[in-house]
Design a protein around this motif. Structure first.
Motif, PDB file in Angstrom:
ATOM      1  N   ASN A 261      -6.393  78.967  31.989  1.00 48.29           N
ATOM      2  CA  ASN A 261      -6.651  77.621  32.494  1.00 48.29           C
ATOM      3  C   ASN A 261      -5.626  77.174  33.527  1.00 48.29           C
ATOM      4  O   ASN A 261      -5.506  75.988  33.791  1.00 48.29           O
ATOM      5  N   PHE A 262      -4.867  78.081  34.130  1.00 49.83           N
ATOM      6  CA  PHE A 262      -3.875  77.673  35.124  1.00 49.83           C
ATOM      7  C   PHE A 262      -4.509  77.687  36.513  1.00 49.83           C
ATOM      8  O   PHE A 262      -4.331  78.595  37.299  1.00 49.83           O
ATOM      9  N   ARG A 263      -5.312  76.694  36.783  1.00 48.09           N
ATOM     10  CA  ARG A 263      -5.947  76.617  38.096  1.00 48.09           C
ATOM     11  C   ARG A 263      -6.318  75.167  38.358  1.00 48.09           C
ATOM     12  O   ARG A 263      -6.198  74.304  37.495  1.00 48.09           O
ATOM     13  N   ASN A 264      -6.742  74.893  39.576  1.00 53.66           N
ATOM     14  CA  ASN A 264      -7.159  73.549  39.968  1.00 53.66           C
ATOM     15  C   ASN A 264      -6.079  72.507  39.733  1.00 53.66           C
ATOM     16  O   ASN A 264      -6.339  71.400  39.265  1.00 53.66           O
ATOM     17  N   GLY A 265      -4.817  72.884  40.023  1.00 54.28           N
ATOM     18  CA  GLY A 265      -3.735  71.923  39.925  1.00 54.28           C
ATOM     19  C   GLY A 265      -3.224  71.683  38.526  1.00 54.28           C
ATOM     20  O   GLY A 265      -2.426  70.771  38.300  1.00 54.28           O
ATOM     21  N   GLU A 266      -3.681  72.476  37.555  1.00 52.97           N
ATOM     22  CA  GLU A 266      -3.203  72.267  36.189  1.00 52.97           C
ATOM     23  C   GLU A 266      -1.764  72.735  36.041  1.00 52.97           C
ATOM     24  O   GLU A 266      -1.263  73.511  36.841  1.00 52.97           O
ATOM     25  N   CYS A 267      -1.144  72.290  34.993  1.00 55.50           N
ATOM     26  CA  CYS A 267       0.288  72.498  34.808  1.00 55.50           C
ATOM     27  C   CYS A 267       0.528  73.501  33.684  1.00 55.50           C
ATOM     28  O   CYS A 267      -0.180  73.498  32.679  1.00 55.50           O
ATOM     29  N   ILE A 268       1.541  74.353  33.832  1.00 58.13           N
ATOM     30  CA  ILE A 268       1.814  75.367  32.811  1.00 58.13           C
ATOM     31  C   ILE A 268       2.272  74.747  31.500  1.00 58.13           C
ATOM     32  O   ILE A 268       2.291  75.406  30.464  1.00 58.13           O
ATOM     33  N   TYR A 269       2.667  73.467  31.520  1.00 59.93           N
ATOM     34  CA  TYR A 269       3.123  72.821  30.286  1.00 59.93           C
ATOM     35  C   TYR A 269       1.972  72.235  29.485  1.00 59.93           C
ATOM     36  O   TYR A 269       2.170  71.690  28.409  1.00 59.93           O
ATOM     37  N   ASN A 270       0.767  72.312  30.023  1.00 60.07           N
ATOM     38  CA  ASN A 270      -0.378  71.845  29.258  1.00 60.07           C
ATOM     39  C   ASN A 270      -0.553  72.683  28.003  1.00 60.07           C
ATOM     40  O   ASN A 270      -0.196  73.849  27.960  1.00 60.07           O
ATOM     41  N   GLY A 271      -1.135  72.072  27.011  1.00 60.75           N
ATOM     42  CA  GLY A 271      -1.330  72.778  25.746  1.00 60.75           C
ATOM     43  C   GLY A 271      -2.513  73.716  25.800  1.00 60.75           C
ATOM     44  O   GLY A 271      -3.102  73.955  26.849  1.00 60.75           O
ATOM     45  N   PHE A 272      -2.886  74.265  24.657  1.00 62.66           N
ATOM     46  CA  PHE A 272      -4.015  75.187  24.587  1.00 62.66           C
ATOM     47  C   PHE A 272      -4.700  75.008  23.244  1.00 62.66           C
ATOM     48  O   PHE A 272      -4.209  74.290  22.373  1.00 62.66           O
ATOM     49  N   GLY A 273      -5.837  75.650  23.092  1.00 64.61           N
ATOM     50  CA  GLY A 273      -6.593  75.523  21.862  1.00 64.61           C
ATOM     51  C   GLY A 273      -5.897  76.182  20.685  1.00 64.61           C
ATOM     52  O   GLY A 273      -4.885  76.864  20.818  1.00 64.61           O
ATOM     53  N   ILE A 274      -6.464  75.967  19.506  1.00 64.21           N
ATOM     54  CA  ILE A 274      -5.856  76.449  18.258  1.00 64.21           C
ATOM     55  C   ILE A 274      -6.113  77.943  18.111  1.00 64.21           C
ATOM     56  O   ILE A 274      -7.261  78.386  18.151  1.00 64.21           O
ATOM     57  N   VAL A 275      -5.055  78.718  17.926  1.00 64.07           N
ATOM     58  CA  VAL A 275      -5.182  80.163  17.718  1.00 64.07           C
ATOM     59  C   VAL A 275      -4.422  80.558  16.454  1.00 64.07           C
ATOM     60  O   VAL A 275      -3.555  79.832  15.976  1.00 64.07           O
ATOM     61  N   THR A 276      -4.764  81.720  15.926  1.00 65.43           N
ATOM     62  CA  THR A 276      -4.004  82.279  14.811  1.00 65.43           C
ATOM     63  C   THR A 276      -2.709  82.876  15.345  1.00 65.43           C
ATOM     64  O   THR A 276      -2.612  83.222  16.524  1.00 65.43           O
ATOM     65  N   THR A 277      -1.717  83.009  14.490  1.00 67.87           N
ATOM     66  CA  THR A 277      -0.396  83.453  14.938  1.00 67.87           C
ATOM     67  C   THR A 277      -0.154  84.941  14.721  1.00 67.87           C
ATOM     68  O   THR A 277       0.813  85.479  15.233  1.00 67.87           O
ATOM     69  N   GLY A 278      -0.994  85.604  13.950  1.00 66.29           N
ATOM     70  CA  GLY A 278      -0.784  87.021  13.674  1.00 66.29           C
ATOM     71  C   GLY A 278      -0.196  87.281  12.301  1.00 66.29           C
ATOM     72  O   GLY A 278      -0.176  88.422  11.848  1.00 66.29           O
ATOM     73  N   LEU A 279       0.297  86.230  11.621  1.00 61.90           N
ATOM     74  CA  LEU A 279       0.774  86.407  10.252  1.00 61.90           C
ATOM     75  C   LEU A 279      -0.419  86.521   9.310  1.00 61.90           C
ATOM     76  O   LEU A 279      -1.433  85.853   9.492  1.00 61.90           O
ATOM     77  N   HIS A 280      -0.281  87.374   8.304  1.00 65.53           N
ATOM     78  CA  HIS A 280      -1.380  87.557   7.352  1.00 65.53           C
ATOM     79  C   HIS A 280      -1.328  86.441   6.312  1.00 65.53           C
ATOM     80  O   HIS A 280      -0.285  86.194   5.710  1.00 65.53           O
TER      81      HIS A 280
END
Length: 242
Positions: A199-218
């Motif tokens: 989602n880094f396009r159209n003037g968006e900022c790298i500090y914007n958040g992102f959707g909920i993902v799993t972390t890899g811990l079981h």
């Protein structure tokens, strides 16, 4: 101390940070005399249900406020994605023509992109899906999501955005391997591909958040409600990367 939300936030943050599974008895004390302390420790809160209901509402309202503040502070341009079917249902409810996939609706510093693919969950989508698919009310969903976050099983759940930054895509290359052991969605996880979507396009900022993902811990030692919500999040991750 009298009941107030910041004292409770301090306690909960410390409790989850230490992560020691011990039973804790809470007692709000209007006066700190030896007799009052002893009575509070032995008998606990006098109006426990009323107190817990108040605390649930305070935490829910505070997290909603903070997620809105974070989205305004972290970036000049906040992008959220909405599936076509959700946009169509909302448009129908207010009697307007549904937007097509690819359309971008903007308002102030926020933008909504209509997509025919499945985005990651954000807070509004998580609340909606948990209500429809799990019959969770909003407070129950928020509490359960915070418990999963405190156990370091999911990323920060109270976010407005649900797009997929490139950095998160790289992390998910590793994390998706552990999804294969998920008891409900493991077979689907073996087939997911990792698209180079970000989602880094159209003037968006790298500090914007992102959707909920799993972390890899079981996940281990989950309550039934935690397991249900975790599986819902796992499914959204698989759908987003499929």
């Amino acid at each position: 101390m009298s009941p107030e939300r910041y004292g409770d936030f301090d306690f909960l943050n410390l409790y989850y940070f230490i992560a020691v599974p011990v039973a804790v008895r809470r007692a709000w004390l209007p006066i700190l005399t030896k007799g009052a302390i002893r009575h509070g420790v032995i008998h606990g809160p006098q109006n426990r249900r009323e107190y817990e209901e108040w605390l649930d509402n305070e935490i829910y309202n505070h997290l909603v406020e903070k997620s809105q503040e974070d989205s305004e502070i972290k970036g000049a341009y906040v992008m959220e994605e909405m599936p076509v079917e959700v946009a169509a249902a909302q448009a129908e409810s207010i009697g307007i023509e549904p937007p097509e996939a690819g359309a971008v609706l903007t308002m102030n510093k926020n933008a909504m992109r209509i997509t025919d693919s499945q985005p990651l969950l954000n807070m509004p989508l998580m609340l909606l899906k948990a209500a429809v698919e799990l019959d969770f009310d909003h407070i129950k969903t928020m509490q359960t999501a915070y418990a999963l976050y405190a156990k370091k099983l999911i990323s920060y759940p109270f976010t407005v955005q649900n797009t997929i930054p490139f950095g998160v895509w790289k992390l998910m290359l590793r994390n998706k391997k552990n999804l294969r052991y998920n008891s409900k969605w493991g077979k689907e996880a073996k087939r997911i591909r990792m698209p180079r979507r970000h989602n880094f396009r159209n003037g968006e900022c790298i500090y914007n958040g992102f959707g909920i993902v799993t972390t890899g811990l079981h996940p281990t030692d989950l309550s039934r409600d935690e397991e249900k919500l975790y599986n819902l999040i796992v499914k959204s991750v698989i759908d987003a990367f499929a």
